[in-house]
Design an enzyme around this catalytic site. Sequence first.
Site, short mmCIF file in Angstrom:
data_model
loop_
_atom_site.label_atom_id
_atom_site.label_comp_id
_atom_site.label_asym_id
_atom_site.label_seq_id
_atom_site.Cartn_x
_atom_site.Cartn_y
_atom_site.Cartn_z
N LYS A 38 0.74 49.78 12.63
CA LYS A 38 -0.42 50.62 12.32
C LYS A 38 -0.79 51.48 13.53
O LYS A 38 -0.36 51.21 14.65
CB LYS A 38 -1.59 49.73 11.89
CG LYS A 38 -2.02 48.73 12.95
CD LYS A 38 -2.77 47.55 12.33
CE LYS A 38 -3.33 46.65 13.41
NZ LYS A 38 -3.72 45.34 12.91
N ARG A 136 -13.90 39.39 7.95
CA ARG A 136 -13.65 40.81 7.68
C ARG A 136 -13.10 40.86 6.25
O ARG A 136 -13.84 40.61 5.32
CB ARG A 136 -12.70 41.38 8.74
CG ARG A 136 -12.59 42.88 8.73
CD ARG A 136 -11.75 43.41 9.89
NE ARG A 136 -10.39 42.83 9.92
CZ ARG A 136 -9.47 43.14 10.83
NH1 ARG A 136 -9.74 44.01 11.79
NH2 ARG A 136 -8.28 42.58 10.80
N TYR A 268 -18.25 65.03 38.50
CA TYR A 268 -19.51 65.19 37.77
C TYR A 268 -20.51 64.09 38.14
O TYR A 268 -20.15 62.92 38.20
CB TYR A 268 -19.28 65.13 36.26
CG TYR A 268 -18.55 66.32 35.70
CD1 TYR A 268 -19.11 67.61 35.76
CD2 TYR A 268 -17.31 66.17 35.10
CE1 TYR A 268 -18.44 68.70 35.23
CE2 TYR A 268 -16.64 67.26 34.56
CZ TYR A 268 -17.20 68.52 34.63
OH TYR A 268 -16.55 69.60 34.11
N MET A 316 -12.16 65.62 31.77
CA MET A 316 -11.34 65.77 30.56
C MET A 316 -9.84 65.90 30.88
O MET A 316 -9.00 65.31 30.20
CB MET A 316 -11.81 66.98 29.74
CG MET A 316 -11.15 67.06 28.38
SD MET A 316 -11.61 68.52 27.44
CE MET A 316 -13.31 68.20 27.03
C1 LIG Z 1 -3.17 44.28 13.65
C2 LIG Z 1 -2.88 43.06 12.89
C3 LIG Z 1 -1.88 42.17 13.30
C4 LIG Z 1 -1.14 42.32 14.62
O1 LIG Z 1 -1.96 41.82 15.65
P1 LIG Z 1 -1.48 41.67 17.17
O2 LIG Z 1 -2.59 40.93 17.81
O3 LIG Z 1 -1.34 43.05 17.71
O4 LIG Z 1 -0.21 40.92 17.15
C5 LIG Z 1 -1.58 41.10 12.49
N1 LIG Z 1 -2.27 40.90 11.33
C6 LIG Z 1 -3.25 41.73 10.91
C7 LIG Z 1 -3.96 41.45 9.64
C8 LIG Z 1 -3.60 42.82 11.68
O5 LIG Z 1 -4.58 43.62 11.28
#
Ligand SMILES: *Cc1c(COP(=O)(O)O)cnc(C)c1O
Length: 380
Positions: A38, A136, A268, A316
């Site tokens: 992802k 979640r 800044y 930036m």
């Molecule tokens: C992102 C995710 C993972 C991978 O997690 P890592 O800690 O990066 O290995 C596995 N399962 C779900 C549901 C996730 O959202």
Amino acid sequence: MNNSYRCWAEIDLEAVRSNLAWIRHRAGTGVQIMTVVKADAYGHGLKQICSSLMQGGTDWFGVANLSEAAVVHGVGSGWPVLLLSSSLPEEINEVIRSGIRATVSSLAEAHAYSQASVLLRLISKIHIKVDTGMGRLGVAHEDAFRLIKAASRLPNIEVEGVFSHFSSVEDDPDWTTIQLRRFEEILARLKTAGFRIPIIHSANSGALIHEPDARFNLIRPGLLVYGVVPEGKRRVRSDIKHQIQPVLSWKCRVSLVKTLARGSRVSYGGTFVASRKMKVAILTAGYGDGYSRAGSDRSMVLIRGHRCRILGRITMDQLIVDVSGVSGVSPGEESVLIGCQGRRQITAADVAGWRGTIPWEVFTGITSRVPRIYKGGTAA
Ligand SMILES: *Cc1c(COP(=O)(O)O)cnc(C)c1O
């Protein structure tokens, strides 16, 4: 490396395949691997990472949305893909048509998939997610058995998987045990009732390291694929840290070297004031590249194999570092934000620590302005 980039990331595909091989070894026999890609493969570039993982023998892909799934399917069509997020109502038809496995947390979602699948004359393979304590997605663990039973009876639905997700596996063994027990209890009830769910999974990278019993018959590593061991309060054996290879190096250049008089204000807001005469280098990276302002006034970079501190606020496109102790620094030379130079190394975890965040966010924060340069790829 000789190039004309100001700020870039080098991605070592050889390291990706090596990490996958380690994961395979760690998983053991009979356990499939769903590599999680992802967010543009954690900022590493989805296409190239997918291609390497396919060559390296991954079994599944985990994604967060439909465009990511489409990219995976574009690279290779033989790999099943699980959408780890809940689908939006208008996405359901597309998920079914593309053969993407859906994450289902409620009877309403299961019904929606069933009805749409009947209309499309297709079978939906779904994975039911159980909330064992992550809070979640997922059906409450007390209601999971009932949902799985009900979903299994719906027309054109195949419950291919049941899974859960840990909230604190790097830090809290007790809470993880509670989560795991809750999950195992559901699996035991399913078994007693005669349900045979083909795929059971719960382990992310942290669980693969700390919880061998959480592997079941599929694991879902993300961070480990990219060469970072998730670290929290629980100790990770040092041999594991040595066997996992960092994939991404993040670099920029020195554009100017100058001397600051004592009392000079830097950047800044003037949060840093030189208490003595100093030599500084201006670097060609900033928060526009994803080098977050949150690390201002304390993060370190490598120049000529030395760790040099960032002075004042990160801007930036530029940042300012103290090179008072480093001789010969000159415009055009490379500076390392993440990676090795000489015998020194800065890790994504170091950068995360200076910013008060986690390596996952450091990687996904690297913006699209930063070209990803690939090495170690093999021709497909
Ligand atoms: C992102 C995710 C993972 C991978 O997690 P890592 O800690 O990066 O290995 C596995 N399962 C779900 C549901 C996730 O959202």
